[in-house]
Design a protein around this motif. Structure first.
Motif, PDB file in Angstrom:
ATOM      1  N   UNK A  80      25.461  -0.084  15.599  1.00 24.91           N
ATOM      2  CA  UNK A  80      25.002   1.298  15.727  1.00 24.91           C
ATOM      3  C   UNK A  80      24.494   1.758  14.359  1.00 24.91           C
ATOM      4  N   UNK A  81      23.420   2.521  14.359  1.00 27.01           N
ATOM      5  CA  UNK A  81      22.843   3.010  13.112  1.00 27.01           C
ATOM      6  C   UNK A  81      23.820   3.955  12.419  1.00 27.01           C
ATOM      7  N   UNK A  82      24.176   3.618  11.182  1.00 21.87           N
ATOM      8  CA  UNK A  82      25.121   4.425  10.413  1.00 21.87           C
ATOM      9  C   UNK A  82      24.427   5.249   9.327  1.00 21.87           C
ATOM     10  N   UNK A  83      23.247   4.778   8.840  1.00 23.49           N
ATOM     11  CA  UNK A  83      22.579   5.481   7.741  1.00 23.49           C
ATOM     12  C   UNK A  83      21.139   5.021   7.628  1.00 23.49           C
ATOM     13  N   UNK A  84      20.256   5.965   7.283  1.00 21.98           N
ATOM     14  CA  UNK A  84      18.867   5.662   6.945  1.00 21.98           C
ATOM     15  C   UNK A  84      18.624   6.251   5.563  1.00 21.98           C
ATOM     16  N   UNK A  85      18.085   5.441   4.666  1.00 18.14           N
ATOM     17  CA  UNK A  85      17.861   5.916   3.304  1.00 18.14           C
ATOM     18  C   UNK A  85      16.561   5.341   2.760  1.00 18.14           C
ATOM     19  N   UNK A  86      15.754   6.198   2.149  1.00 17.11           N
ATOM     20  CA  UNK A  86      14.541   5.781   1.450  1.00 17.11           C
ATOM     21  C   UNK A  86      14.988   5.456   0.028  1.00 17.11           C
ATOM     22  N   UNK A  87      14.808   4.193  -0.398  1.00 14.71           N
ATOM     23  CA  UNK A  87      15.394   3.749  -1.663  1.00 14.71           C
ATOM     24  C   UNK A  87      14.390   3.532  -2.785  1.00 14.71           C
ATOM     25  N   UNK A  88      13.128   3.708  -2.521  1.00 14.87           N
ATOM     26  CA  UNK A  88      12.127   3.503  -3.570  1.00 14.87           C
ATOM     27  C   UNK A  88      12.031   4.785  -4.392  1.00 14.87           C
ATOM     28  N   UNK A  89      13.044   4.998  -5.242  1.00  9.46           N
ATOM     29  CA  UNK A  89      13.140   6.198  -6.070  1.00  9.46           C
ATOM     30  C   UNK A  89      13.404   5.807  -7.522  1.00  9.46           C
ATOM     31  N   UNK A  90      13.095   6.700  -8.416  1.00  6.15           N
ATOM     32  CA  UNK A  90      13.378   6.472  -9.833  1.00  6.15           C
ATOM     33  C   UNK A  90      14.872   6.230 -10.043  1.00  6.15           C
ATOM     34  N   UNK A  91      15.719   7.004  -9.367  1.00 10.07           N
ATOM     35  CA  UNK A  91      17.164   6.874  -9.531  1.00 10.07           C
ATOM     36  C   UNK A  91      17.643   5.473  -9.157  1.00 10.07           C
ATOM     37  N   UNK A  92      17.097   4.918  -8.081  1.00 10.03           N
ATOM     38  CA  UNK A  92      17.499   3.570  -7.662  1.00 10.03           C
ATOM     39  C   UNK A  92      17.073   2.526  -8.705  1.00 10.03           C
ATOM     40  N   UNK A  93      15.911   2.709  -9.311  1.00 12.37           N
ATOM     41  CA  UNK A  93      15.485   1.769 -10.349  1.00 12.37           C
ATOM     42  C   UNK A  93      16.303   1.947 -11.620  1.00 12.37           C
ATOM     43  N   UNK A 102       0.810  -1.215   0.000  1.00  5.24           N
ATOM     44  CA  UNK A 102       0.000   0.000   0.000  1.00  5.24           C
ATOM     45  C   UNK A 102       0.844   1.267   0.000  1.00  5.24           C
ATOM     46  N   UNK A 103       2.001   1.234   0.644  1.00  8.44           N
ATOM     47  CA  UNK A 103       2.843   2.418   0.753  1.00  8.44           C
ATOM     48  C   UNK A 103       3.752   2.605  -0.439  1.00  8.44           C
ATOM     49  N   UNK A 104       4.507   3.700  -0.407  1.00 14.22           N
ATOM     50  CA  UNK A 104       5.386   4.042  -1.526  1.00 14.22           C
ATOM     51  C   UNK A 104       6.820   4.289  -1.070  1.00 14.22           C
ATOM     52  N   UNK A 105       7.202   3.666   0.050  1.00 11.98           N
ATOM     53  CA  UNK A 105       8.550   3.837   0.564  1.00 11.98           C
ATOM     54  C   UNK A 105       9.134   2.493   0.981  1.00 11.98           C
ATOM     55  N   UNK A 106      10.459   2.395   0.833  1.00 11.38           N
ATOM     56  CA  UNK A 106      11.255   1.296   1.366  1.00 11.38           C
ATOM     57  C   UNK A 106      12.482   1.934   1.979  1.00 11.38           C
ATOM     58  N   UNK A 107      12.734   1.631   3.250  1.00  5.52           N
ATOM     59  CA  UNK A 107      13.845   2.239   3.975  1.00  5.52           C
ATOM     60  C   UNK A 107      14.935   1.218   4.264  1.00  5.52           C
ATOM     61  N   UNK A 108      16.182   1.652   4.069  1.00  4.07           N
ATOM     62  CA  UNK A 108      17.341   0.881   4.498  1.00  4.07           C
ATOM     63  C   UNK A 108      17.855   1.504   5.791  1.00  4.07           C
ATOM     64  N   UNK A 109      18.016   0.680   6.805  1.00  2.02           N
ATOM     65  CA  UNK A 109      18.659   1.078   8.053  1.00  2.02           C
ATOM     66  C   UNK A 109      19.972   0.307   8.092  1.00  2.02           C
ATOM     67  N   UNK A 110      21.086   1.004   7.851  1.00  2.00           N
ATOM     68  CA  UNK A 110      22.387   0.353   7.825  1.00  2.00           C
ATOM     69  C   UNK A 110      23.088   0.508   9.167  1.00  2.00           C
TER      70      UNK A 110
END
Length: 162
Positions: free
Chosen positions: A75-88, A61-69
């Motif tokens: 320890x959390x090093x990075x949070x990134x929303x990856x469901x983008x045109x650029x990623x595809x 249903x949603x339009x986001x996918x998050x990576x928690x690295x």
């Protein structure tokens, strides 16, 4: 009227998900704390040098996918929303595989087939500059990405309550 109904459902979705907002997680937060806030991830992927990625998907249903690295010290090093045109666009035809797509984007919103392609088409919902779009990843029977196509997401606005 349709936009107002969608806005209400969006706010309700945040409320029902425990109000955990991915972007509000602070770098350096211990993994256990992030898990407490965000809940169980959709996928867990090992990273180089002992790190780990927790993938949180809001599909179908949603339009986001998050990576928690997380680093090797968990320890959390990075949070990134990856469901983008650029990623595809970064997917490589004839190189990327079903496994690499799954590790990057998580499970798709929809898996379907068409007569003109032998294999599965994985469809992901995303936002592109505020517009609802769909990315269609064509994966052949051997599990290799053959092409990525994009379409606008069409909503049925003929709601009898409008």
């Amino acid at each position: 009227m349709q936009w107002a109904r969608r806005a209400v459902w969006g706010v309700a979705g945040l409320w029902l998900s425990g109000c955990a907002i991915a972007e509000w997680q602070k770098i350096g937060t211990p993994r256990a704390e992030v898990l407490k806030d965000m809940g169980r991830p959709t996928l867990t992927v090992p990273l180089p040098a002992g790190g780990e990625r927790l993938l949180y998907s809001r599909q179908p249903a949603g339009q986001q996918v998050y990576h928690f690295d997380f680093d090797a010290q968990q320890r959390l090093a990075r949070v990134q929303q990856v469901l983008t045109m650029q990623q595809f666009f970064a997917l490589r035809n004839d190189v990327d595989t079903r496994a690499s797509v799954l590790q990057q984007f998580g499970p798709p919103a929809l898996v379907e087939g068409v007569a003109s392609f032998k294999g599965d088409i994985w469809t992901y919902r995303l936002l592109d500059n505020g517009a609802s779009r769909q990315a269609h990843v064509h994966i052949d029977p051997a599990g290799v990405v053959r092409r990525v196509m994009f379409t606008d997401e069409v909503f049925n606005d003929s709601d009898p309550l409008d």
